[in-house]
Scaffold this motif. Structure first.
Motif, short mmCIF file in Angstrom:
data_model
loop_
_atom_site.label_atom_id
_atom_site.label_comp_id
_atom_site.label_asym_id
_atom_site.label_seq_id
_atom_site.Cartn_x
_atom_site.Cartn_y
_atom_site.Cartn_z
N GLU A 68 0.80 -1.22 0.00
CA GLU A 68 0.00 0.00 0.00
C GLU A 68 0.83 1.28 0.00
O GLU A 68 0.35 2.33 -0.43
CB GLU A 68 -0.91 0.03 1.24
N CYS A 69 2.08 1.22 0.48
CA CYS A 69 2.82 2.43 0.81
C CYS A 69 4.03 2.66 -0.10
O CYS A 69 4.76 1.73 -0.43
CB CYS A 69 3.30 2.36 2.26
N GLY A 70 4.25 3.93 -0.40
CA GLY A 70 5.46 4.35 -1.09
C GLY A 70 6.45 5.02 -0.17
O GLY A 70 7.56 5.34 -0.57
N VAL A 71 6.04 5.26 1.08
CA VAL A 71 6.87 5.93 2.08
C VAL A 71 6.63 5.26 3.43
O VAL A 71 5.49 4.88 3.74
CB VAL A 71 6.51 7.43 2.23
N ILE A 72 7.69 5.11 4.22
CA ILE A 72 7.51 4.70 5.60
C ILE A 72 8.27 5.68 6.51
O ILE A 72 9.17 6.39 6.07
CB ILE A 72 7.97 3.26 5.90
N VAL A 73 7.87 5.69 7.77
CA VAL A 73 8.56 6.43 8.81
C VAL A 73 8.55 5.55 10.05
O VAL A 73 7.59 4.83 10.30
CB VAL A 73 7.88 7.79 9.07
N SER A 74 9.64 5.56 10.79
CA SER A 74 9.70 4.76 12.01
C SER A 74 8.90 5.42 13.12
O SER A 74 9.01 6.63 13.34
CB SER A 74 11.15 4.59 12.46
N GLU A 75 8.09 4.65 13.84
CA GLU A 75 7.36 5.21 14.97
C GLU A 75 8.32 5.72 16.04
O GLU A 75 8.16 6.83 16.55
CB GLU A 75 6.44 4.15 15.58
N ASN A 76 9.30 4.93 16.39
CA ASN A 76 10.20 5.30 17.49
C ASN A 76 11.68 5.04 17.21
O ASN A 76 12.54 5.58 17.89
CB ASN A 76 9.81 4.56 18.77
N GLY A 77 11.98 4.22 16.22
CA GLY A 77 13.33 3.70 16.05
C GLY A 77 14.37 4.68 15.57
O GLY A 77 15.57 4.38 15.62
N THR A 78 13.97 5.87 15.10
CA THR A 78 14.96 6.87 14.69
C THR A 78 14.92 8.11 15.57
O THR A 78 15.48 9.15 15.22
CB THR A 78 14.76 7.26 13.21
N LYS A 79 14.25 8.00 16.73
CA LYS A 79 14.29 9.09 17.69
C LYS A 79 15.60 9.02 18.49
O LYS A 79 16.22 7.97 18.60
CB LYS A 79 13.08 9.00 18.64
N TRP A 80 15.97 10.15 19.05
CA TRP A 80 17.26 10.25 19.75
C TRP A 80 17.41 9.19 20.84
O TRP A 80 18.45 8.50 20.92
CB TRP A 80 17.41 11.65 20.30
N PRO A 81 16.43 8.96 21.73
CA PRO A 81 16.63 7.95 22.78
C PRO A 81 16.87 6.54 22.22
O PRO A 81 17.56 5.73 22.85
CB PRO A 81 15.33 8.01 23.58
N ALA A 82 16.28 6.24 21.05
CA ALA A 82 16.48 4.91 20.46
C ALA A 82 17.86 4.79 19.82
O ALA A 82 18.49 3.73 19.89
CB ALA A 82 15.40 4.64 19.42
N LEU A 83 18.34 5.86 19.20
CA LEU A 83 19.60 5.80 18.49
C LEU A 83 20.81 5.99 19.40
O LEU A 83 21.90 5.49 19.10
CB LEU A 83 19.63 6.87 17.38
N GLN A 84 20.64 6.73 20.50
CA GLN A 84 21.76 6.99 21.40
C GLN A 84 21.28 6.95 22.85
O GLN A 84 21.27 7.97 23.54
CB GLN A 84 22.40 8.35 21.07
N PRO A 85 20.90 5.78 23.33
CA PRO A 85 20.38 5.69 24.70
C PRO A 85 21.44 5.97 25.77
O PRO A 85 21.10 6.30 26.90
CB PRO A 85 19.88 4.25 24.80
N GLN A 86 22.71 5.86 25.39
CA GLN A 86 23.83 6.16 26.29
C GLN A 86 24.81 7.06 25.55
O GLN A 86 24.83 7.09 24.32
CB GLN A 86 24.54 4.86 26.71
N PRO A 87 25.64 7.81 26.26
CA PRO A 87 26.66 8.60 25.57
C PRO A 87 27.55 7.69 24.73
O PRO A 87 27.79 6.53 25.06
CB PRO A 87 27.46 9.23 26.72
N GLY A 88 28.03 8.24 23.62
CA GLY A 88 28.89 7.45 22.75
C GLY A 88 28.28 7.29 21.38
O GLY A 88 27.33 8.00 21.01
N PRO A 89 28.78 6.35 20.59
CA PRO A 89 28.31 6.19 19.22
C PRO A 89 26.82 5.86 19.14
O PRO A 89 26.27 5.17 20.00
CB PRO A 89 29.15 5.02 18.69
N HIS A 90 26.19 6.38 18.09
CA HIS A 90 24.79 6.05 17.84
C HIS A 90 24.66 4.59 17.42
O HIS A 90 25.58 4.01 16.81
CB HIS A 90 24.24 6.94 16.73
N ARG A 91 23.51 4.00 17.73
CA ARG A 91 23.24 2.60 17.40
C ARG A 91 22.23 2.55 16.26
O ARG A 91 21.03 2.68 16.47
CB ARG A 91 22.72 1.87 18.63
N PHE A 92 22.71 2.34 15.05
CA PHE A 92 21.87 2.43 13.87
C PHE A 92 21.39 1.07 13.36
O PHE A 92 20.70 1.01 12.33
CB PHE A 92 22.63 3.13 12.73
N GLY A 93 21.72 -0.02 14.03
CA GLY A 93 21.46 -1.34 13.47
C GLY A 93 20.01 -1.58 13.08
O GLY A 93 19.72 -1.95 11.93
#
Length: 388
Positions: A68-93
Motif C-alpha cells: 500500500e505504501c510508497g513511504v515509511i517512517v519509524s514510529e520510534n526507532g529513529t528518535k534520539w533515545p532509540a539511536l543513542q540511549p547512552q553517551p557514545g556512538p549512535h546505534r543504527f542497526g
C-alpha cells in the motif's frame, strides 16, 4: 469538517451498509493507495514499529504495508533515545534494517525526529548532562553531534526529516523549553536544529511537526504554531514545511462546521507564509462513537472524509502518512486518553486487526482521487523535494 446532518446520518445503524461500500475481501484485489496518490503527485505511506529482525517484513502486515505504501517512517526507532540511549556512538542497526527493507520494497523513508522538544523525550543522559562552565556551547555541541551523526549516516536514504517535534504548549500556545533550550534560548535552539539539519542533510525536506487540530480547544495551539513559524521565517530558519499530525476524532456534530472554518483559516495562514504541508500521522480516534461496528466505522469514515477533503484541497500538501495501517498496531489501543468507556478496541485505521479493508480505506481512496493534482504531477511523476 462533518456537519451535523451528515454525521448523524452516518452514525445510523444502517448507514455503513447504505452509504459506504462493502470493502470485505483480500487487500490484493484493491489498487494500492500509493499508486492512486502518485497519479496526483502525492506520496502515500505510514509509520512502522520496527524492532529489528525480519519478522515485520515477513509478516502479513509487513506485506500489506509494502503493497500500500510508497513511504515509511519509524514510529520510534529513529528518535534520539532509540539511536543513542547512552553517551557514545549512535546505534543504527535496527534503523538500518528498516531502511534496507524499504529500499528492497521500493519505498522512501522519512526521518522522525531529530529533536522532540518536550522535556520528557531527550535521552535520560542528556537530561542529566553536566553542561559545565559554558552551557550554551555544550548544548550546541550535543545538538551538533547528534544531528550530524544521524543526517550523515542516512545521507540520501532519508528524503525528509521531522527536525523539531511538538514545540508548542497546546494549553498556552507558548514555546516548550527543555534542557537544551535552558542553555541557549528556545527559539535559538529550534533555529539551530534546522540550521544543522540543512547543513548535514542539504537535499532533505525539513519539517516542523505538531498535533494542533481543527477544534475550538486547539485555538491556542494553532496560534502558537503560527507564531513559531512566523518567528522562524523572520530569522531565515530553513524550514520547508509544516507537518500536520492529524490524529483526528472527538469532533462533535455541533462544533464540526466551525472547526472546518478555523482549520481552513489556519492552513491558509501557513501556506501564505510559504510553507508546504504534510499529513504525517493520520488516524481517527473513535472513543466517542457508538459501539456498533458498522455505525462506528461509518462515523470514522465521515469524520475522515471531511477532514481529508479540506486538507487535501491544498496542492502544497504533497505527503500523506498514516500512523499505522491496521487497528491492532495502532498506538491508540494503548494510549490512556484514547480508551473507550465501553472497553472496546479502537478502530482508527483503514484495515481491521484481521487486515480486512474498512470504509475508512474507501474514504481515503475517494479523497485522493478527487483532490487537485500536485505540482510536477504530470504523467504521474511523483513530486520530490528539489536538491538544495
Amino acid at each position: 469538517m462533518p456537519n451535523r446532518r451528515s454525521v448523524l446520518t452516518m452514525l445510523g445503524g444502517a448507514a455503513g451498509a447504505v452509504l459506504l461500500p462493502n470493502l470485505a475481501g483480500a487487500a490484493g484485489t484493491l489498487e494500492p493507495l500509493k499508486d492512486i496518490a502518485a497519479r496526483k503527485g502525492m506520496r502515500f505511506g505510514c509509520a512502522v514499529g520496527w524492532h529489528g529482525g525480519s519478522s515485520f517484513a515477513e509478516s502479513d502486515y509487513g506485506r500489506l504495508v509494502a503493497r500500500e505504501c510508497g513511504v515509511i517512517v519509524s514510529e520510534n526507532g529513529t528518535k534520539w533515545p532509540a539511536l543513542q540511549p547512552q553517551p557514545g556512538p549512535h546505534r543504527f542497526g535496527a534503523a538500518d534494517e528498516m531502511v534496507a527493507w524499504a529500499k528492497r520494497s521500493g519505498m522512501l523513508v522519512r526521518g522522525h525526529n531529530l529533536i522532540w522538544q518536550s522535556r520528557r523525550w531527550p535521552p535520560d543522559w542528556v537530561n542529566q548532562y553536566d553542561f559545565g562552565a559554558s552551557p550554551a556551547q555544550a548544548a550546541e555541541r550535543l545538538m551538533t553531534e547528534h544531528i550530524k551523526a544521524v543526517c550523515t549516516h542516512f545521507g540520501r536514504e532519508m528524503f525528509s526529516y521531522d527536525v523539531v517535534n511538538e514545540a508548542v504548549d497546546p494549553k498556552t500556545g507558548e514555546l516548550i523549553g527543555n534542557v537544551l533550550s535552558q542553555k541557549m534560548g528556545v527559539i535559538e535552539q529550534i533555529d539551530l536544529a534546522f540550521v544543522l539539519a540543512r547543513q548535514y542533510a542539504p537535499g532533505a525536506q525539513l519539517v516542523y511537526n505538531d498535533y494542533m487540530g481543527p477544534g475550538a480547544g486547539s485555538a491556542k495551539h494553532r496560534a502558537g504554531v503560527l507564531a513559531l513559524l512566523s518567528a522562524l521565517r523572520a530569522r531565515g530558519t530553513p524550514v520547508d514545511a509544516l507537518g500536520l499530525q492529524s490524529h483526528i476524532g472527538d469532533m462533535l456534530p455541533h462544533t464540526a462546521t466551525a472547526a472546518g472554518s478555523e482549520w481552513r483559516k489556519f492552513l491558509d495562514q501557513v501556506t501564505d507564509m510559504g510553507f508546504d504541508l504534510l499529513i504525517t500521522e493520520f488516524d481517527v480516534n473513535d472513543r466517542k462513537l457508538p459501539a456498533d461496528i458498522s455505525a462506528r466505522d461509518a462515523g470514522v469514515a465521515a469524520i475522515a472524509r471531511d477532514y481529508l477533503d479540506l486538507t487535501l484541497s491544498y496542492p502544497r500538501c504533497r505527503d500523506f502518512l498514516l500512523w499505522g495501517m491496521a487497528d491492532h498496531v495502532s498506538w491508540l489501543q494503548h494510549w490512556p486518553d484514547a480508551v473507550r468507556t465501553d472497553g472496546l478496541p479502537q478502530r482508527p485505521t483503514p484495515y481491521d486487526s484481521e487486515l480486512r479493508a474498512k470504509p475508512l480505506r474507501d474514504t481515503i481512496v475517494q479523497a485522493l482521487k478527487f483532490m487537485p493534482p500536485r505540482a510536477n504531477s504530470a504523467q504521474g511523476q511523483l513530486y520530490r523535494p528539489a536538491d538544495r
